[in-house]
Write an enzyme that holds these catalytic residues in place. Structure first.
Site, PDB file in Angstrom:
ATOM      1  CG  ASP A 131      -0.133  -0.255   2.520  1.00  0.00           C
ATOM      2  OD1 ASP A 131       1.093  -0.025   2.505  1.00  0.00           O
ATOM      3  OD2 ASP A 131      -0.735  -0.659   3.523  1.00  0.00           O
ATOM      4  NE  ARG A 154       3.007   9.845   4.755  1.00  0.00           N
ATOM      5  CZ  ARG A 154       3.939  10.566   4.150  1.00  0.00           C
ATOM      6  NH1 ARG A 154       3.727  11.831   3.892  1.00  0.00           N
ATOM      7  NH2 ARG A 154       5.083  10.012   3.798  1.00  0.00           N
TER       8      ARG A 154
HETATM    9  C1  UD1 Z   1       6.498   4.785   3.785  1.00  0.00           C
HETATM   10  C2  UD1 Z   1       5.111   4.301   3.377  1.00  0.00           C
HETATM   11  C3  UD1 Z   1       4.411   3.622   4.549  1.00  0.00           C
HETATM   12  C4  UD1 Z   1       5.282   2.536   5.142  1.00  0.00           C
HETATM   13  C5  UD1 Z   1       6.646   3.091   5.462  1.00  0.00           C
HETATM   14  C6  UD1 Z   1       7.520   1.947   5.883  1.00  0.00           C
HETATM   15  C7  UD1 Z   1       3.965   5.674   1.702  1.00  0.00           C
HETATM   16  C8  UD1 Z   1       3.021   6.774   1.455  1.00  0.00           C
HETATM   17  N1  UD1 Z   1       4.280   5.438   2.982  1.00  0.00           N
HETATM   18  O1  UD1 Z   1       6.341   5.794   4.773  1.00  0.00           O
HETATM   19  O2  UD1 Z   1       3.192   3.041   4.093  1.00  0.00           O
HETATM   20  O3  UD1 Z   1       4.663   2.084   6.325  1.00  0.00           O
HETATM   21  O4  UD1 Z   1       7.217   3.692   4.293  1.00  0.00           O
HETATM   22  O5  UD1 Z   1       8.570   2.355   6.656  1.00  0.00           O
HETATM   23  O6  UD1 Z   1       4.431   5.047   0.784  1.00  0.00           O
HETATM   24  N2  UD1 Z   1      13.817   8.434   5.050  1.00  0.00           N
HETATM   25  C9  UD1 Z   1      15.194   8.393   5.069  1.00  0.00           C
HETATM   26  N3  UD1 Z   1      15.815   7.202   4.801  1.00  0.00           N
HETATM   27  C10 UD1 Z   1      15.147   6.067   4.573  1.00  0.00           C
HETATM   28  C11 UD1 Z   1      13.741   6.103   4.589  1.00  0.00           C
HETATM   29  C12 UD1 Z   1      13.088   7.304   4.816  1.00  0.00           C
HETATM   30  O7  UD1 Z   1      15.856   9.393   5.280  1.00  0.00           O
HETATM   31  O8  UD1 Z   1      15.769   5.037   4.364  1.00  0.00           O
HETATM   32  C13 UD1 Z   1      13.137   9.722   5.291  1.00  0.00           C
HETATM   33  C14 UD1 Z   1      13.296  10.687   4.094  1.00  0.00           C
HETATM   34  O9  UD1 Z   1      13.381  11.996   4.583  1.00  0.00           O
HETATM   35  C15 UD1 Z   1      11.982  10.492   3.332  1.00  0.00           C
HETATM   36  C16 UD1 Z   1      11.030  10.326   4.501  1.00  0.00           C
HETATM   37  O10 UD1 Z   1      11.733   9.518   5.457  1.00  0.00           O
HETATM   38  O11 UD1 Z   1      11.646  11.564   2.485  1.00  0.00           O
HETATM   39  C17 UD1 Z   1       9.696   9.751   4.172  1.00  0.00           C
HETATM   40  O12 UD1 Z   1       9.786   8.564   3.414  1.00  0.00           O
HETATM   41  P1  UD1 Z   1       8.440   8.005   2.672  1.00  0.00           P
HETATM   42  O13 UD1 Z   1       8.756   6.703   2.045  1.00  0.00           O
HETATM   43  O14 UD1 Z   1       7.854   9.052   1.818  1.00  0.00           O
HETATM   44  O15 UD1 Z   1       7.404   7.810   3.856  1.00  0.00           O
HETATM   45  P2  UD1 Z   1       7.465   6.864   5.105  1.00  0.00           P
HETATM   46  O16 UD1 Z   1       6.944   7.665   6.236  1.00  0.00           O
HETATM   47  O17 UD1 Z   1       8.796   6.219   5.213  1.00  0.00           O
END
Ligand code: UD1
Ligand code: UDP
Length: 398
Positions: A101, A215
């Site tokens: 998802d 989120r």
């Molecule tokens: C995402 C998924 C969520 C899942 C989660 C698993 C969506 C909308 N959300 O959320 O469903 O539960 O992944 O963990 O797809 N970041 C890092 N390094 C990493 C990973 C993330 O720095 O290895 C930081 C970055 O600033 C990035 C932010 O986290 O922009 C958000 O990452 P994102 O994948 O957009 O959302 P998650 O909250 O991780």
């Protein structure tokens, strides 16, 4: 004449997708005379994804390297659509497998649909029936489902959700959740018994294993969760909390400010999958809003408090192995205290079969892909599908 191998694209971008697709990829590779898997990493996550790929020794055929710091949903969606379009244009795939998802799953499914590449959706049919919880995952899995040709529902509840939305029975296979296969893969490697992370003493404390990153909880609700953890550690002197903090800056800001430098609260960096399963094995109680962790904990006989208002994974609570507690500080403290304070309550929540799978999901998925891509209908007979016996078990519990 030599048969042409089936080109199966498999796309993943985040930590949980890679964990849950690792056993499917391994199974496809075991059938290499029939399948030619093509592994696409969007790298929606970077380091948290790389941790998983390293553990499972997965090398993507293409790495789109899309993660940006604090990315927005819309910008990430655009980047995935655009980059996937180029990948799909250059590679004649027989189908694309997406999982779950996330933005990666939703946007990659749409990109494949636009290019008339059939989509197979792993972990299809989970529904909270609330588009704001979890956000945006409830909409992501529904959107992916709309453009999916073959739905791999993990449980009979997920299958029934799809049937109630009008998906044809012949387009659904009930497989079990592949995360149970992933756990088994690692347990078979005998690596999920590592020492506690640095800084967590090896004493007789009971460990609370915490993860929270959703989120819809950012801000006040995550603050409430943090305050409840602090209350619990104060109330129970034999308890330590271990919290691998997600790298999302919106999560880290709150958690580090609220729980940093407190006695018996150990905030650690995300640990690799061996390390996390070791923590699941060693802990006493799990408090989480993670989907995957809810599904893994029953394999280790660990009770779960689900830090969400609704869950699309009701099986464990229906069986009495988990409780949906929401995000209020009082409710979390009350429910956790009930479990920490009574060995009888604890025992009833820690005994039971994992309702999410039987570690044969990826075999069912690959067998189904073979039959589906070769035109067989029904794809799998009902007797070959996952049956947790959940209805009988719920009847016994209630
Ligand atoms: C995402 C998924 C969520 C899942 C989660 C698993 C969506 C909308 N959300 O959320 O469903 O539960 O992944 O963990 O797809 N970041 C890092 N390094 C990493 C990973 C993330 O720095 O290895 C930081 C970055 O600033 C990035 C932010 O986290 O922009 C958000 O990452 P994102 O994948 O957009 O959302 P998650 O909250 O991780
Ligand atoms: N996990 C991990 N290291 C950690 C925390 C979690 O390997 O420090 C694993 C966990 O075992 C589960 C998955 O990550 O399989 C869950 O990912 P996450 O909670 O980020 O996403 P969700 O499942 O909620 O989509």
């Amino acid at each position: 004449m030599v048969n042409k191998r089936l080109q199966v694209g498999v796309v993943f971008g985040t930590r949980p997708e890679a964990i849950k697709l690792a056993p499917v990829i391994a199974e496809l590779k075991q059938h290499s005379t029939e399948f030619k898997p093509y592994l696409i990493s969007t790298a929606q996550h970077r380091s948290m994804l790389d941790q998983v790929l390293q553990v499972f020794r997965i090398s993507p055929d293409v790495d789109l390297d899309l993660m940006q710091p604090n990315q927005t949903l819309n910008r990430l969606t655009c980047r995935v659509l655009q980059a996937m379009d180029s990948v799909l244009a250059a590679n004649p795939l027989d189908c694309l497998v997406v999982q779950g998802d996330t933005t990666t799953a939703m946007a990659a499914a749409l990109a494949a649909f636009h290019r008339k590449i059939p989509v197979a959706h792993v972990e299809a049919g989970l529904r909270s029936r609330d588009m704001t919880n979890p956000f945006p995952e409830e909409s992501n899995r529904r959107l992916a489902g709309v453009v999916t040709s073959l739905h791999f529902a993990p449980t009979s509840i997920a299958r029934d959700n799809l049937l109630s939305e009008g998906v044809a029975r012949s387009a659904i296979v009930t497989t079990g959740n592949t995360v149970v296969d992933a756990v088994k893969m690692l347990l078979d490697m005998k690596m999920a018994d590592q020492a506690l992370p640095a800084g967590v003493p090896e004493d007789s404390s009971r460990l609370l294993l915490i993860t929270s990153h959703r989120r819809e909880s950012w801000g006040t609700e995550l603050e409430n969760i943090c305050d409840a953890i602090r209350d619990l550690v104060v109330a129970f002197p034999d308890v330590r909390a271990v919290y691998p903090v997600h790298l999302n800056p919106n999560v880290r800001g709150t958690v580090l400010a609220r729980l940093g430098n407190l006695d018996r609260i150990h905030l650690i960096e995300p640990v690799d999958y061996f390390g996390f399963l070791s923590l699941l094995r060693r802990c006493y109680l799990v408090l989480t809003d993670s989907g995957g962790v809810q599904e893994e904990a029953p394999t280790f006989g660990k009770p779960v408090l689900v830090l969400r208002k609704v869950t699309e994974r009701p099986e464990a609570s229906l069986m009495g192995l988990a409780r949906l507690v929401g995000t209020s500080r009082e409710a979390i403290v009350k429910e956790a205290s009930d479990i920490l304070g009574s060995s009888v309550v604890y025992r009833t929540m820690s005994e039971g079969q994992n309702p999410y799978g039987d570690a044969r999901a990826s075999a069912r998925i690959v067998q189904s892909l073979s039959r589906w891509l070769n035109g067989a209908i029904p794809v799998l007979a009902p007797t070959e599908q996952f049956e947790s016996g959940i209805r009988e078990q719920i009847a016994t519990v209630s």
